[in-house]
Design a protein around this motif. Sequence first.
Motif, mmCIF file in Angstrom:
data_model
loop_
_atom_site.group_PDB
_atom_site.id
_atom_site.type_symbol
_atom_site.label_atom_id
_atom_site.label_comp_id
_atom_site.label_asym_id
_atom_site.label_seq_id
_atom_site.Cartn_x
_atom_site.Cartn_y
_atom_site.Cartn_z
ATOM 1 N N VAL A 99 0.864 -1.183 0.000
ATOM 2 C CA VAL A 99 0.000 0.000 0.000
ATOM 3 C C VAL A 99 0.901 1.234 0.000
ATOM 4 O O VAL A 99 2.028 1.183 0.504
ATOM 5 C CB VAL A 99 -0.934 0.031 1.230
ATOM 6 N N PRO A 100 0.443 2.357 -0.575
ATOM 7 C CA PRO A 100 1.296 3.550 -0.645
ATOM 8 C C PRO A 100 1.695 4.033 0.747
ATOM 9 O O PRO A 100 0.849 4.220 1.620
ATOM 10 C CB PRO A 100 0.413 4.565 -1.362
ATOM 11 N N LEU A 101 2.997 4.253 0.950
ATOM 12 C CA LEU A 101 3.521 4.640 2.248
ATOM 13 C C LEU A 101 4.231 5.980 2.235
ATOM 14 O O LEU A 101 4.798 6.385 3.253
ATOM 15 C CB LEU A 101 4.485 3.559 2.766
ATOM 16 N N ASP A 102 4.229 6.682 1.090
ATOM 17 C CA ASP A 102 4.939 7.953 0.933
ATOM 18 C C ASP A 102 6.438 7.719 1.107
ATOM 19 O O ASP A 102 6.896 6.603 1.280
ATOM 20 C CB ASP A 102 4.401 9.006 1.902
ATOM 21 N N THR A 103 7.225 8.785 1.041
ATOM 22 C CA THR A 103 8.678 8.622 0.953
ATOM 23 C C THR A 103 9.293 7.996 2.202
ATOM 24 O O THR A 103 10.004 6.985 2.122
ATOM 25 C CB THR A 103 9.330 9.989 0.687
ATOM 26 N N ALA A 104 9.056 8.592 3.369
ATOM 27 C CA ALA A 104 9.660 8.062 4.587
ATOM 28 C C ALA A 104 9.082 6.695 4.944
ATOM 29 O O ALA A 104 9.804 5.813 5.427
ATOM 30 C CB ALA A 104 9.466 9.034 5.745
ATOM 31 N N GLY A 105 7.788 6.503 4.694
ATOM 32 C CA GLY A 105 7.193 5.200 4.943
ATOM 33 C C GLY A 105 7.823 4.119 4.084
ATOM 34 O O GLY A 105 8.040 2.982 4.536
ATOM 35 N N ALA A 106 8.134 4.463 2.845
ATOM 36 C CA ALA A 106 8.793 3.500 1.954
ATOM 37 C C ALA A 106 10.203 3.185 2.428
ATOM 38 O O ALA A 106 10.668 2.038 2.323
ATOM 39 C CB ALA A 106 8.825 4.047 0.533
ATOM 40 N N ILE A 107 10.899 4.195 2.957
ATOM 41 C CA ILE A 107 12.237 3.954 3.509
ATOM 42 C C ILE A 107 12.144 3.020 4.713
ATOM 43 O O ILE A 107 12.893 2.044 4.822
ATOM 44 C CB ILE A 107 12.893 5.296 3.902
ATOM 45 N N ARG A 108 11.204 3.304 5.609
ATOM 46 C CA ARG A 108 11.051 2.466 6.803
ATOM 47 C C ARG A 108 10.652 1.045 6.433
ATOM 48 O O ARG A 108 11.020 0.079 7.130
ATOM 49 C CB ARG A 108 9.984 3.091 7.715
ATOM 50 N N ASN A 109 9.965 0.884 5.326
ATOM 51 C CA ASN A 109 9.465 -0.419 4.918
ATOM 52 C C ASN A 109 10.574 -1.416 4.573
ATOM 53 O O ASN A 109 10.342 -2.624 4.569
ATOM 54 C CB ASN A 109 8.540 -0.248 3.706
ATOM 55 N N VAL A 110 11.775 -0.916 4.277
ATOM 56 C CA VAL A 110 12.879 -1.816 3.913
ATOM 57 C C VAL A 110 13.852 -2.022 5.067
ATOM 58 O O VAL A 110 14.903 -2.661 4.896
ATOM 59 C CB VAL A 110 13.643 -1.295 2.672
ATOM 60 N N ALA A 111 13.536 -1.506 6.241
ATOM 61 C CA ALA A 111 14.504 -1.475 7.342
ATOM 62 C C ALA A 111 15.009 -2.856 7.739
ATOM 63 O O ALA A 111 16.168 -3.010 8.139
ATOM 64 C CB ALA A 111 13.895 -0.769 8.553
ATOM 65 N N ASP A 112 14.165 -3.881 7.617
ATOM 66 C CA ASP A 112 14.599 -5.203 8.059
ATOM 67 C C ASP A 112 15.622 -5.849 7.129
ATOM 68 O O ASP A 112 16.186 -6.893 7.446
ATOM 69 C CB ASP A 112 13.396 -6.128 8.251
ATOM 70 N N ARG A 113 15.906 -5.220 5.980
ATOM 71 C CA ARG A 113 16.929 -5.735 5.067
ATOM 72 C C ARG A 113 18.281 -5.042 5.257
ATOM 73 O O ARG A 113 19.243 -5.392 4.580
ATOM 74 C CB ARG A 113 16.487 -5.557 3.619
ATOM 75 N N THR A 196 18.276 6.203 13.134
ATOM 76 C CA THR A 196 17.333 7.284 12.809
ATOM 77 C C THR A 196 16.288 6.780 11.830
ATOM 78 O O THR A 196 15.092 7.088 11.953
ATOM 79 C CB THR A 196 18.096 8.477 12.212
ATOM 80 N N LEU A 197 16.706 6.012 10.857
ATOM 81 C CA LEU A 197 15.769 5.439 9.884
ATOM 82 C C LEU A 197 14.773 4.506 10.569
ATOM 83 O O LEU A 197 13.575 4.541 10.277
ATOM 84 C CB LEU A 197 16.571 4.695 8.818
ATOM 85 N N GLU A 198 15.268 3.707 11.491
ATOM 86 C CA GLU A 198 14.391 2.737 12.167
ATOM 87 C C GLU A 198 13.400 3.411 13.106
ATOM 88 O O GLU A 198 12.403 2.795 13.510
ATOM 89 C CB GLU A 198 15.245 1.730 12.926
ATOM 90 N N ALA A 199 13.627 4.690 13.443
ATOM 91 C CA ALA A 199 12.693 5.421 14.301
ATOM 92 C C ALA A 199 11.501 5.982 13.534
ATOM 93 O O ALA A 199 10.534 6.463 14.150
ATOM 94 C CB ALA A 199 13.419 6.557 15.019
ATOM 95 N N ILE A 200 11.529 5.919 12.205
ATOM 96 C CA ILE A 200 10.366 6.343 11.414
ATOM 97 C C ILE A 200 9.206 5.402 11.721
ATOM 98 O O ILE A 200 9.378 4.182 11.767
ATOM 99 C CB ILE A 200 10.697 6.290 9.906
ATOM 100 N N PRO A 201 7.992 5.909 11.957
ATOM 101 C CA PRO A 201 6.852 5.024 12.240
ATOM 102 C C PRO A 201 6.637 4.021 11.118
ATOM 103 O O PRO A 201 6.718 4.354 9.933
ATOM 104 C CB PRO A 201 5.673 6.002 12.356
ATOM 105 N N ALA A 202 6.365 2.795 11.486
ATOM 106 C CA ALA A 202 6.194 1.723 10.508
ATOM 107 C C ALA A 202 4.721 1.504 10.196
ATOM 108 O O ALA A 202 3.841 1.764 11.024
ATOM 109 C CB ALA A 202 6.806 0.427 11.037
ATOM 110 N N GLY A 203 4.456 1.039 8.969
ATOM 111 C CA GLY A 203 3.122 0.577 8.612
ATOM 112 C C GLY A 203 2.114 1.647 8.268
ATOM 113 O O GLY A 203 0.924 1.366 8.148
ATOM 114 N N ARG A 204 2.559 2.889 8.091
ATOM 115 C CA ARG A 204 1.638 3.953 7.689
ATOM 116 C C ARG A 204 2.367 4.941 6.790
ATOM 117 O O ARG A 204 3.608 5.013 6.800
ATOM 118 C CB ARG A 204 1.058 4.677 8.900
#
Length: 371
Positions: A99-113, A196-204
């Motif tokens: 689902v669309p997560l915008d820029t920071a949401g998309a960055i946070r979405n890959v954090a586990d890699r 800092t990247l991992e502190a971005i809220p996840a899932g929204r």
Amino acid sequence: MSASAPEPLESEVPPLQGVEAVVLVGGKGTRLRPLTLSAPKPMLPTAGVPFLTHLLSRIRAAGITHVVLGTSYKAEVFQEYFGDGTRLGLELEYVVEDVPLDTAGAIRNVADRLREDDVMVFNGDILSGVDLRSVLRTHREAEADVTLHLVKVDDPRRFGCVPTDEDGRVTAFLEKTENPPTDQINAGCYVFRRETLEAIPAGRPVSVERETFPGLLAEGKRLQGYVDASYWLDLGTPAAFVQGSADLVRGVAPSSALPGATGEAIVLDGATVHAEAILAGGATIGAGCVVAAGSTVDGSVLFDGAVVGEGAIVQRTVLGAGARVEAGAVVRDAVIGDGAVVGARCELVGGARVWPGVRLPDGGIRFSPDA
């Protein structure tokens, strides 16, 4: 777009330690329609190869080897073309944004890699000549939480502005205004500390410019600016896309991924160009294209299988795969969709777009936008 695999890089650069890259390639590219109906924007042929190839080659040339692609629209196309990245000297991973997560949401979405302390993040539609090693060096010397590449533009009113103090520290993020206090804008390349990247809220959905960066400033975090005057272009519009491709072909914009020497044109294998045709302005002639006698292709991009008829003029235009511009037609500043036909003696000007499969009739008819 040619289906052939990317060529390996000619030179190997020792890997940089403690840094990896994230490239955001999930957008639908609506401003580039109809070109993006069949392929994501970063995969559109640009100076002979998918645009993303140029960006990945620059990342590898800087010594970064682990790259995570944040995908969404037509996500499968990226992996089908680039695979695991071996041929580019990279280790590529893919994360699909459901689902669309915008820029920071998309960055946070890959954090586990991610694995390293520093993460360099790129918007996947920016053509830039910035020295990536210098950006990283600035980030580390400043001990910044985030470092932003900032470029100076002639007319900053069209952008949000990012002022910095005498030490290069970012002081604010300002919306578009008629009286901008600085000519510095966000260039779409960042270095994050992983924490800092991992502190971005996840899932929204989260925006870097509207939420993440202002929030970090409010918390007293250090946001550092790296300001330069290197080549920079957002390829989000047809005019910019054509310009960027031409600049790559002519060597104005840097890339080690060109499938030929820089100059007035690149002609891919399998294309046929008549000796009495004129190629100029950084044109790209795709595989299987035919450019007939007396025609001119100037500063334009011809996708695979496109045809330009006798005496036709094609300037600052994109011809989609299998598109045809028939004899005597004049096409300027236009986008011609896959398989579309511009009839003989037609004239298209002023940003006209012809959708896939449409045929414009013969007969000297003048068309304006959205034909």
